[in-house]
Design a protein around this motif. Structure first.
Motif, mmCIF file in Angstrom:
data_model
loop_
_atom_site.group_PDB
_atom_site.id
_atom_site.type_symbol
_atom_site.label_atom_id
_atom_site.label_comp_id
_atom_site.label_asym_id
_atom_site.label_seq_id
_atom_site.Cartn_x
_atom_site.Cartn_y
_atom_site.Cartn_z
ATOM 1 N N SER A 123 0.800 -1.092 -0.058
ATOM 2 C CA SER A 123 -0.263 -0.069 -0.160
ATOM 3 C C SER A 123 0.673 1.193 -0.009
ATOM 4 O O SER A 123 1.797 1.182 0.514
ATOM 5 C CB SER A 123 -0.999 -0.137 1.075
ATOM 6 N N ASP A 124 0.348 2.293 -0.591
ATOM 7 C CA ASP A 124 1.110 3.725 -0.500
ATOM 8 C C ASP A 124 0.593 4.680 0.593
ATOM 9 O O ASP A 124 1.400 5.483 0.999
ATOM 10 C CB ASP A 124 0.415 4.428 -1.853
ATOM 11 N N ARG A 125 -0.380 3.778 1.609
ATOM 12 C CA ARG A 125 -0.561 4.615 2.831
ATOM 13 C C ARG A 125 0.342 4.338 3.797
ATOM 14 O O ARG A 125 1.019 2.944 3.897
ATOM 15 C CB ARG A 125 -2.033 4.220 3.126
ATOM 16 N N SER A 126 0.179 4.933 4.877
ATOM 17 C CA SER A 126 1.120 4.917 5.937
ATOM 18 C C SER A 126 0.478 3.925 6.945
ATOM 19 O O SER A 126 -0.786 3.648 6.909
ATOM 20 C CB SER A 126 1.528 6.143 6.632
ATOM 21 N N ILE A 127 1.417 3.276 7.966
ATOM 22 C CA ILE A 127 0.737 2.381 8.786
ATOM 23 C C ILE A 127 -0.447 3.250 9.635
ATOM 24 O O ILE A 127 -1.509 2.404 9.737
ATOM 25 C CB ILE A 127 1.699 1.771 9.567
ATOM 26 N N GLU A 128 -0.146 4.359 9.905
ATOM 27 C CA GLU A 128 -1.256 4.976 10.642
ATOM 28 C C GLU A 128 -2.605 5.171 10.007
ATOM 29 O O GLU A 128 -3.538 5.131 10.627
ATOM 30 C CB GLU A 128 -0.700 6.434 11.012
ATOM 31 N N GLU A 129 -2.173 5.372 8.625
ATOM 32 C CA GLU A 129 -3.470 5.481 7.800
ATOM 33 C C GLU A 129 -4.181 4.299 7.624
ATOM 34 O O GLU A 129 -5.358 4.281 7.486
ATOM 35 C CB GLU A 129 -3.333 6.282 6.359
ATOM 36 N N LEU A 130 -3.287 3.137 7.534
ATOM 37 C CA LEU A 130 -4.148 1.829 7.565
ATOM 38 C C LEU A 130 -4.809 1.588 8.699
ATOM 39 O O LEU A 130 -6.155 1.088 8.970
ATOM 40 C CB LEU A 130 -2.903 0.779 7.246
ATOM 41 N N ILE A 131 -4.031 1.925 10.022
ATOM 42 C CA ILE A 131 -5.060 1.774 11.192
ATOM 43 C C ILE A 131 -6.381 2.529 11.118
ATOM 44 O O ILE A 131 -7.446 2.082 11.605
ATOM 45 C CB ILE A 131 -4.291 2.278 12.399
ATOM 46 N N ASP A 132 -6.382 3.816 10.752
ATOM 47 C CA ASP A 132 -7.555 4.656 10.688
ATOM 48 C C ASP A 132 -8.449 3.995 9.614
ATOM 49 O O ASP A 132 -9.651 4.092 10.133
ATOM 50 C CB ASP A 132 -7.190 5.891 10.304
ATOM 51 N N ALA A 133 -8.100 3.201 8.571
ATOM 52 C CA ALA A 133 -8.992 2.823 7.706
ATOM 53 C C ALA A 133 -9.475 1.648 8.275
ATOM 54 O O ALA A 133 -10.721 1.274 7.864
ATOM 55 C CB ALA A 133 -8.166 2.396 6.258
ATOM 56 N N VAL A 134 -9.232 0.867 9.145
ATOM 57 C CA VAL A 134 -9.782 -0.477 9.916
ATOM 58 C C VAL A 134 -10.593 0.163 10.767
ATOM 59 O O VAL A 134 -11.589 -0.370 11.279
ATOM 60 C CB VAL A 134 -8.917 -1.357 10.193
ATOM 61 N N CYS A 135 -10.471 1.187 11.592
ATOM 62 C CA CYS A 135 -11.157 1.699 12.789
ATOM 63 C C CYS A 135 -12.477 2.480 12.468
ATOM 64 O O CYS A 135 -12.363 3.628 12.079
ATOM 65 C CB CYS A 135 -10.262 2.319 13.654
ATOM 66 N N SER A 136 -13.551 1.950 12.474
ATOM 67 C CA SER A 136 -14.761 2.676 12.284
ATOM 68 C C SER A 136 -15.237 3.245 13.532
ATOM 69 O O SER A 136 -14.950 2.924 14.534
ATOM 70 C CB SER A 136 -15.998 1.847 11.963
ATOM 71 N N PRO A 137 -15.946 4.902 13.546
ATOM 72 C CA PRO A 137 -16.316 5.346 14.960
ATOM 73 C C PRO A 137 -17.108 4.216 15.616
ATOM 74 O O PRO A 137 -18.053 3.682 15.011
ATOM 75 C CB PRO A 137 -16.782 6.765 14.233
ATOM 76 N N ASN A 138 -17.025 4.203 16.837
ATOM 77 C CA ASN A 138 -17.786 3.431 17.817
ATOM 78 C C ASN A 138 -17.734 2.040 17.266
ATOM 79 O O ASN A 138 -18.636 1.293 17.928
ATOM 80 C CB ASN A 138 -19.073 3.924 17.502
ATOM 81 N N GLY A 139 -16.753 1.515 16.521
ATOM 82 C CA GLY A 139 -16.906 0.090 16.094
ATOM 83 C C GLY A 139 -16.019 -0.649 17.058
ATOM 84 O O GLY A 139 -15.590 -0.325 18.036
#
Length: 258
Positions: free
Chosen positions: A203-219
């Motif tokens: 992926s071109d995204r950073s690890i921090e961005e990948l974490i955010d992509a998996v984390c849905s609000p209140n999920g």
């Protein structure tokens, strides 16, 4: 067809042999005093021998023995000047090896995933020859680094698989405590690590961005991540890397005192 010798058929040497055999396109000679170790890799080799001096004339010669016997092995072999000598031993510097051979010296810190072509390897050389680059590409991913960072690489990708195994087991055990079958939990935990690692690499995204992509609000994921962020786990993992790197520096000092 590249001729390759691997001197030392322990865990790492045998992983290199199996990985190169799996990739194909190589003539492989294995050398070890232990005939049982040779028998275990024989199917992957063109030839095996108990005499290291009979395995020192390949284009690339890997010395994959314990740090305290590298000097003795180098005394027993005579690698030609036109060949490349690749050392694999924690704490053994190129400054220690270079005066003991006419060959070009490269230092490598691979890991056991070389066997399956998924190695993470760190390599230092001045320069790293293309023939070595090609061999490493057959074994997995690699990074060229400065010699001064080899102790860090020893801790990160050399010792790192054990740290990852530990974390896989921790995730497995958490699922088992929730009632999941142990075998199923181990499969899911291990494959999750594999898939996540591939995502980081591709992926071109950073690890921090990948974490955010998996984390849905209140999920569910953000709930688990809050638990991790509130824990000392990040510091403890970093401490494990620091401890392994420190031991690599200690080994280097011990070898240098020979």
């Amino acid at each position: 067809m590249v001729t390759v010798s691997v001197i030392g058929c322990g865990n790492m040497g045998s992983a290199l042999i199996a990985g190169l055999s799996r990739a194909g396109g190589h003539e492989i000679v294995a050398a070890d005093l232990d005939t049982d170790a040779l028998a275990a890799v024989e199917e992957h080799c063109t030839r095996t021998t108990t005499d290291p001096s009979e395995a020192d004339d390949s284009e690339v010669v890997f010395v994959a023995v314990k740090p305290d016997i590298v000097g003795a092995v180098l005394d027993d072999i005579d690698v030609p000047a036109e060949s490349v000598l690749v050392t694999i031993a924690a704490g053994v510097t190129t400054d220690y090896v270079a005066p003991r051979t006419d060959a070009q010296v490269v230092r490598l810190m691979p890991n056991l995933a070389a066997e399956t072509g998924t190695m993470a390897g760190a390599v230092a050389g001045d320069p790293v020859p293309d023939v070595v680059r090609d061999l490493l590409a057959d074994l997995g991913e690699y990074a060229e680094i400065e010699e001064s960072l080899m102790d860090t690489a020893t801790a990160l990708n050399g010792s790192g698989p054990a740290f990852v195994f530990y974390l896989v087991a921790a995730m497995r055990d958490g699922a088992v405590a929730e009632g999941m079958d142990r075998e199923a939990a181990e499969t899911l935990a291990a494959q999750t690590f594999k898939g996540a690692a591939e995502t980081v690499l591709r992926s071109d995204r950073s690890i921090e961005e990948l974490i955010d992509a998996v984390c849905s609000p209140n999920g569910t994921t953000i709930e688990g991540m809050e638990s991790l962020w509130d824990s000392p786990v990040e510091d403890e993992v970093a401490a494990a890397v620091e401890a392994a790197a420190r031991r690599s520096r200690e080994l280097s000092a011990e070898v240098g005192d020979e």
